[in-house]
Design a protein around this motif. Sequence first.
Motif, PDB file in Angstrom:
ATOM      1  N   PRO A   1     122.121  83.994 -76.070  1.00 40.65           N
ATOM      2  CA  PRO A   1     122.405  82.560 -76.212  1.00 40.65           C
ATOM      3  C   PRO A   1     123.698  82.194 -75.489  1.00 40.65           C
ATOM      4  O   PRO A   1     124.765  82.719 -75.780  1.00 40.65           O
ATOM      5  CB  PRO A   1     122.528  82.362 -77.730  1.00 40.65           C
TER       6      PRO A   1
ATOM      7  N   GLN B   1     115.842  78.443 -73.551  1.00 35.09           N
ATOM      8  CA  GLN B   1     116.849  78.369 -74.610  1.00 35.09           C
ATOM      9  C   GLN B   1     117.198  76.922 -74.935  1.00 35.09           C
ATOM     10  O   GLN B   1     117.437  76.580 -76.095  1.00 35.09           O
ATOM     11  CB  GLN B   1     118.099  79.132 -74.183  1.00 35.09           C
ATOM     12  N   ARG B   2     117.213  76.064 -73.926  1.00 36.53           N
ATOM     13  CA  ARG B   2     117.503  74.648 -74.182  1.00 36.53           C
ATOM     14  C   ARG B   2     116.406  74.010 -75.013  1.00 36.53           C
ATOM     15  O   ARG B   2     116.680  73.214 -75.925  1.00 36.53           O
ATOM     16  CB  ARG B   2     117.671  73.916 -72.848  1.00 36.53           C
TER      17      ARG B   2
ATOM     18  N   ARG C   1     116.831  75.184 -78.593  1.00 34.85           N
ATOM     19  CA  ARG C   1     117.937  74.500 -79.288  1.00 34.85           C
ATOM     20  C   ARG C   1     117.576  73.080 -79.655  1.00 34.85           C
ATOM     21  O   ARG C   1     117.942  72.582 -80.728  1.00 34.85           O
ATOM     22  CB  ARG C   1     119.188  74.535 -78.409  1.00 34.85           C
TER      23      ARG C   1
ATOM     24  N   THR D   1     115.264  73.211 -82.662  1.00 34.17           N
ATOM     25  CA  THR D   1     116.013  73.548 -83.872  1.00 34.17           C
ATOM     26  C   THR D   1     116.856  72.381 -84.356  1.00 34.17           C
ATOM     27  O   THR D   1     116.938  72.098 -85.550  1.00 34.17           O
ATOM     28  CB  THR D   1     116.907  74.770 -83.607  1.00 34.17           C
ATOM     29  N   ALA D   2     117.488  71.653 -83.418  1.00 27.79           N
ATOM     30  CA  ALA D   2     118.280  70.487 -83.801  1.00 27.79           C
ATOM     31  C   ALA D   2     117.408  69.392 -84.394  1.00 27.79           C
ATOM     32  O   ALA D   2     117.806  68.715 -85.340  1.00 27.79           O
ATOM     33  CB  ALA D   2     119.054  69.961 -82.592  1.00 27.79           C
TER      34      ALA D   2
ATOM     35  N   SER E   1     116.544  70.402 -87.993  1.00 32.91           N
ATOM     36  CA  SER E   1     117.687  70.254 -88.897  1.00 32.91           C
ATOM     37  C   SER E   1     117.982  68.792 -89.176  1.00 32.91           C
ATOM     38  O   SER E   1     118.368  68.432 -90.286  1.00 32.91           O
ATOM     39  CB  SER E   1     118.918  70.935 -88.281  1.00 32.91           C
TER      40      SER E   1
END
Length: 205
Positions: free
Chosen positions: A67, A121-122, A125, A128-129, A132
């Motif tokens: 990461p 990876q972007r 993320r 995941t954001a 959340s």
Amino acid sequence: MIGFPLLLIPIAIVNILVFLMPGVSFTDPIVTLSLMSRAAWTVTFGDALLALGLLLLLLEVVKGSRPGGKYFMDHALALLVCGGAAAEFLLLPRFGNSVFFLLVLMTLVDFLGGVMLRLRQRRLRAATAGRSAIVVAEAPASQPASAQPAPLPVQDNAPQPRPEPVAPPPLATIEPAHSSPSASAADQARSVLDVRPGAPTEPPR
């Protein structure tokens, strides 16, 4: 921190061999090994450079998979190394061989693999954001309901308070009837019944 492009090391070694050591060829043997099959394996300069390039490419993939392992400048440097090596392969005759072509291909794989890992990876993320944010948005709505105490279940078989025992009324003391010596047994029995509680009283005769 800017990461150093590791594949620049075998490219630099090739440039040293071409410009500073013109008498050295990529096909010159370095060592000859005897295998278990009794075959003689001759390792040349080209074979050693390709093995080194593969190991460094593996390290570059490991760096890019972490990461935040690679930044924009790292990808830019990898692209510059790939472009410079490709230009040497196409323009300079001493670099026109299979060994250097495979090294150029490794630099291209390093650049494209790093970009693909960065995009993946972007996306992870961002997903995941988003999850959340949904959890944080749903938390205040469910908080008042959870703050209220739950009602206690009503039990039908709960023990009822027992009534206090009522003391029975005191019995009247029975006093022996004072009878005359001449009273009969029937008169004494009638006098005992007259003094019991709840019995009807007769008017005196």
